[in-house]
Write a protein that holds these residues in place. Structure first.
Motif, mmCIF file in Angstrom:
data_model
loop_
_atom_site.group_PDB
_atom_site.id
_atom_site.type_symbol
_atom_site.label_atom_id
_atom_site.label_comp_id
_atom_site.label_asym_id
_atom_site.label_seq_id
_atom_site.Cartn_x
_atom_site.Cartn_y
_atom_site.Cartn_z
ATOM 1 N N ARG A 41 -12.001 -0.834 -5.112
ATOM 2 C CA ARG A 41 -13.262 -0.589 -4.430
ATOM 3 C C ARG A 41 -14.080 -1.870 -4.491
ATOM 4 O O ARG A 41 -13.968 -2.644 -5.434
ATOM 5 C CB ARG A 41 -14.014 0.557 -5.099
ATOM 6 N N LYS A 42 -14.928 -2.046 -3.491
ATOM 7 C CA LYS A 42 -15.813 -3.209 -3.457
ATOM 8 C C LYS A 42 -17.129 -2.802 -4.081
ATOM 9 O O LYS A 42 -17.819 -1.916 -3.588
ATOM 10 C CB LYS A 42 -16.000 -3.661 -2.003
ATOM 11 N N GLY A 43 -17.475 -3.409 -5.207
ATOM 12 C CA GLY A 43 -18.746 -3.167 -5.865
ATOM 13 C C GLY A 43 -19.740 -4.246 -5.481
ATOM 14 O O GLY A 43 -19.419 -5.173 -4.739
ATOM 15 N N THR A 44 -20.918 -4.168 -6.009
ATOM 16 C CA THR A 44 -21.950 -5.151 -5.677
ATOM 17 C C THR A 44 -21.602 -6.545 -6.182
ATOM 18 O O THR A 44 -22.039 -7.534 -5.614
ATOM 19 C CB THR A 44 -23.315 -4.732 -6.261
ATOM 20 N N GLY A 45 -20.808 -6.633 -7.249
ATOM 21 C CA GLY A 45 -20.465 -7.933 -7.807
ATOM 22 C C GLY A 45 -19.027 -8.342 -7.596
ATOM 23 O O GLY A 45 -18.593 -9.356 -8.117
ATOM 24 N N GLY A 46 -18.259 -7.568 -6.848
ATOM 25 C CA GLY A 46 -16.851 -7.891 -6.634
ATOM 26 C C GLY A 46 -16.001 -6.637 -6.678
ATOM 27 O O GLY A 46 -16.497 -5.525 -6.532
ATOM 28 N N LEU A 47 -14.720 -6.829 -6.882
ATOM 29 C CA LEU A 47 -13.783 -5.706 -6.886
ATOM 30 C C LEU A 47 -13.877 -4.899 -8.175
ATOM 31 O O LEU A 47 -14.122 -5.443 -9.253
ATOM 32 C CB LEU A 47 -12.349 -6.204 -6.748
ATOM 33 N N ILE A 48 -13.629 -3.607 -8.028
ATOM 34 C CA ILE A 48 -13.449 -2.706 -9.156
ATOM 35 C C ILE A 48 -12.074 -2.081 -8.953
ATOM 36 O O ILE A 48 -11.793 -1.527 -7.888
ATOM 37 C CB ILE A 48 -14.530 -1.614 -9.202
ATOM 38 N N ALA A 49 -11.214 -2.184 -9.951
ATOM 39 C CA ALA A 49 -9.849 -1.680 -9.852
ATOM 40 C C ALA A 49 -9.655 -0.537 -10.841
ATOM 41 O O ALA A 49 -9.927 -0.687 -12.032
ATOM 42 C CB ALA A 49 -8.860 -2.804 -10.149
ATOM 43 N N GLN A 50 -9.173 0.593 -10.344
ATOM 44 C CA GLN A 50 -8.908 1.779 -11.165
ATOM 45 C C GLN A 50 -7.398 1.957 -11.249
ATOM 46 O O GLN A 50 -6.735 2.156 -10.242
ATOM 47 C CB GLN A 50 -9.552 3.010 -10.525
ATOM 48 N N PHE A 51 -6.835 1.856 -12.474
ATOM 49 C CA PHE A 51 -5.397 2.022 -12.674
ATOM 50 C C PHE A 51 -5.032 3.477 -12.462
ATOM 51 O O PHE A 51 -5.668 4.369 -13.003
ATOM 52 C CB PHE A 51 -5.010 1.557 -14.075
ATOM 53 N N GLN A 89 2.917 -0.939 -10.418
ATOM 54 C CA GLN A 89 1.620 -0.714 -11.046
ATOM 55 C C GLN A 89 0.620 -0.447 -9.924
ATOM 56 O O GLN A 89 0.287 -1.351 -9.162
ATOM 57 C CB GLN A 89 1.195 -1.947 -11.848
ATOM 58 N N CYS A 90 0.155 0.808 -9.794
ATOM 59 C CA CYS A 90 -0.686 1.193 -8.651
ATOM 60 C C CYS A 90 -2.153 1.340 -9.063
ATOM 61 O O CYS A 90 -2.466 1.901 -10.111
ATOM 62 C CB CYS A 90 -0.175 2.492 -8.042
ATOM 63 N N TRP A 91 -3.013 0.816 -8.203
ATOM 64 C CA TRP A 91 -4.452 0.758 -8.438
ATOM 65 C C TRP A 91 -5.209 1.202 -7.198
ATOM 66 O O TRP A 91 -4.729 1.043 -6.079
ATOM 67 C CB TRP A 91 -4.882 -0.673 -8.733
ATOM 68 N N GLU A 145 0.850 -1.191 0.000
ATOM 69 C CA GLU A 145 0.000 0.000 0.000
ATOM 70 C C GLU A 145 0.885 1.240 0.000
ATOM 71 O O GLU A 145 1.888 1.303 0.700
ATOM 72 C CB GLU A 145 -0.905 0.002 1.240
ATOM 73 N N GLN A 146 0.498 2.215 -0.825
ATOM 74 C CA GLN A 146 1.200 3.497 -0.852
ATOM 75 C C GLN A 146 0.194 4.599 -1.150
ATOM 76 O O GLN A 146 -0.471 4.567 -2.181
ATOM 77 C CB GLN A 146 2.292 3.485 -1.925
ATOM 78 N N ALA A 147 0.071 5.536 -0.236
ATOM 79 C CA ALA A 147 -0.813 6.695 -0.414
ATOM 80 C C ALA A 147 -2.243 6.285 -0.769
ATOM 81 O O ALA A 147 -2.873 6.874 -1.639
ATOM 82 C CB ALA A 147 -0.242 7.651 -1.454
ATOM 83 N N GLY A 148 -2.755 5.246 -0.105
ATOM 84 C CA GLY A 148 -4.122 4.811 -0.328
ATOM 85 C C GLY A 148 -4.322 3.962 -1.567
ATOM 86 O O GLY A 148 -5.451 3.617 -1.897
ATOM 87 N N GLN A 149 -3.248 3.621 -2.264
ATOM 88 C CA GLN A 149 -3.328 2.781 -3.449
ATOM 89 C C GLN A 149 -2.655 1.441 -3.173
ATOM 90 O O GLN A 149 -1.794 1.326 -2.314
ATOM 91 C CB GLN A 149 -2.645 3.451 -4.635
ATOM 92 N N ILE A 150 -3.060 0.426 -3.934
ATOM 93 C CA ILE A 150 -2.434 -0.886 -3.860
ATOM 94 C C ILE A 150 -1.498 -0.980 -5.062
ATOM 95 O O ILE A 150 -1.943 -0.884 -6.211
ATOM 96 C CB ILE A 150 -3.484 -2.025 -3.910
ATOM 97 N N CYS A 151 -0.193 -1.123 -4.781
ATOM 98 C CA CYS A 151 0.815 -1.134 -5.840
ATOM 99 C C CYS A 151 1.415 -2.531 -5.970
ATOM 100 O O CYS A 151 1.741 -3.165 -4.962
ATOM 101 C CB CYS A 151 1.911 -0.125 -5.536
#
Length: 132
Positions: A94-104, A89-91, A72-78
């Motif tokens: 978020r937990k969505g209704t159907g699983g994870l959502i990852a924002q690059f 590669q930092c993302w 973890e770095q500055a609230g992101q998962i790298c």
């Protein structure tokens, strides 16, 4: 792969802004010991296996696997992979209704990946230089 693509299409309508970014602890609790398939734009994108000690194995579904780890770095998962140790590669996850959502977060292209659950497929990793 058709089944994976159909499942991924269902996640496209989930609003990203409404969800809170996961902490490293929440991400680890959610992913540890799992193999998660991800999609982008309704198409299969890749798969990642989450191991102990924040180790991972990633594949673009081509049988070539990359080993690495995450932090973890500055609230992101790298993620840092053994073949590119100086290129994290930092993302934001978020937990969505159907699983994870990852924002690059590494560029302005705004790549979003969606988790596809229970796709009934296995992660395949071929050995180095198979067939050579």
């Amino acid at each position: 792969m058709l089944r994976l693509s159909l499942i991924l299409t269902a996640f496209l309508a989930q609003p990203l802004a409404a969800q809170t970014a996961m902490s490293a602890e929440a991400f680890e609790n959610y992913t540890k010991g799992k193999t998660l398939f991800y999609g982008n734009g309704g198409e299969a994108y890749g798969v990642e296996r989450y191991l102990d000690d924040r180790r991972v194995v990633w594949s673009f579904l081509d049988g070539e696997c990359k080993y690495g780890s995450w932090y973890e770095q500055a609230g992101q998962i790298c993620f840092v992979y053994d073949d590119r140790p100086g290129d994290p590669q930092c993302w934001t996850f978020r937990k969505g209704t159907g699983g994870l959502i990852a924002q690059f977060e590494n560029n302005n292209s705004s790549t979003e990946l969606y988790e596809a659950q229970d796709v009934g497929e296995e992660m395949i990793c071929y050995g180095p230089d198979v067939g050579v």
